[in-house]
Design an enzyme around this catalytic site. Structure first.
Site: not given
Length: 352
Positions: A110, A114, A172, A174-175, A210, A239
């Site tokens: 993915n 966010f 994450s 993805n940021t 996390k 994660n």
């Protein structure tokens, strides 16, 4: 897994993954998904950072980003539920497509970024939460924020009255540059701010951290030291990963975080190393690649006080939580453990 669930999963896998995810949430809210209720036993009951859990099998953040299905999820057999991530302001996330099934690898990639409806909308839903469940929120930062550390504080302050725990998510992929906050100095400063905000709440709640599975030994030691120095209540390991070793699916080259079965070994080794570093002083939550009771048991014996799962639900359905909890009860009994806590960390050395 029932025939109905098998057929439903087969139908969902024929359509776009993100659309299927939305339909699954709608079916859950509409009462179309059979739910087992609480799954527990004297052996499964445990405590995590002061929280009493019916069983140690939790739902990881990401499945219910906007806290829209709290009531049915509370009856789905999980011992605890984490929703989000939530950011101060609503944001759309990255362009679609941004969710990919890697069926041959039993995995998911993915790159959502966010996407969520913002802390105010999520707080309003959390205010109507079931009171008999253990519910936490994954705290996030807006992509265009000028002060990401303050974003975590803002979301905590806006939602804590309705939570049992909150998770600081700096892992994450993805940021952009979010993982830079895992550096020792930046992480310590961030956590000090969040913990100070937590301590000022009318009802302070546990705060978890996390982390990513892609940390080298020195970075992992720095994370552990920062968590200890700031007295974080638990660490969630881990994660998603950026690693793509050994994948066979057509979608293996997609950008984003990889979760599911291929992450199991990597995340469990990080978990065990963290258990060895912290020597039991900080409770750990094991996440990454759990798809069976045996996987959950391996995480617990590697050092986790509890576990979380999400990606395996894509392939095994929501009934997986109850199946894992019941199977875990049997495995604990087989090996002579009277409680989950007795088994925690008994095989850490096997993974380090």
């Amino acid at each position: 897994m029932s025939l109905t669930e098998t057929l439903g999963l087969a139908a969902l896998r024929r359509i776009d993954p993100e659309t299927a995810h939305g339909l699954a949430l709608k079916a859950l809210r509409a009462g179309l998904v059979p739910l087992p209720g609480t799954v527990t036993s004297p052996r499964l009951r445990t405590r995590l950072a002061g929280l009493d859990l019916a069983n140690p099998v939790g739902l990881a953040a990401g499945f219910d980003k906007n806290a829209v299905a709290l009531h049915p999820l509370a009856r789905a057999g999980f011992g605890f539920i984490e929703v989000g991530a939530a950011t101060p302001r609503p944001q759309d996330g990255n362009p679609r497509p941004r969710l990919f099934r890697l069926t041959e690898d039993r995995a998911v990639i993915n790159r959502f970024g966010f996407n969520n409806e913002g802390m105010e909308a999520i707080a309003a839903r959390l205010a109507r939460r079931p009171k008999d469940a253990v519910i936490g929120l994954n705290l996030g930062a807006n992509k265009d924020s000028a002060d990401r550390a303050q974003d975590f504080v803002q979301v905590l302050q806006a939602t804590a009255a309705h939570l049992d725990f909150a998770t600081v998510n700096v892992s994450s992929p993805n940021t952009e540059k979010l993982r830079d906050l895992q550096g020792k100095a930046a992480l310590t400063a961030l956590l000090r701010g969040v913990m100070a905000a937590r301590d000022a709440l009318p009802r302070p709640i546990p705060v978890f951290l996390k982390i990513a599975p892609d940390l080298d030994p020195a970075a992992l030691a720095d994370v552990a030291e920062a968590a200890a120095d700031t007295q974080v209540d638990a660490i969630i390991a881990t994660n998603t990963t950026l690693n793509r070793d050994g994948l066979t699916s057509t979608h293996r080259g997609e950008a984003g975080g990889l979760s599911g079965a291929p992450l199991f070994d990597r995340s469990t080794r990080i978990l065990a190393r963290l258990a060895a570093i912290t020597e039991g002083r900080i409770p750990l939550v094991g996440v990454g690649g759990i798809g069976s009771a045996e996987d959950a048991y391996a995480k617990i014996t590697a050092g986790a006080s509890a576990v979380q799962l999400y990606s395996a639900l894509v392939y095994e359905g929501l009934s997986l939580a109850a199946r894992i909890a019941r199977g875990l009860d049997q495995l604990l009994a087989r090996d002579g453990f009277a409680t989950v806590a007795e088994a925690v960390g008994t095989r850490t050395k096997d993974w380090t």
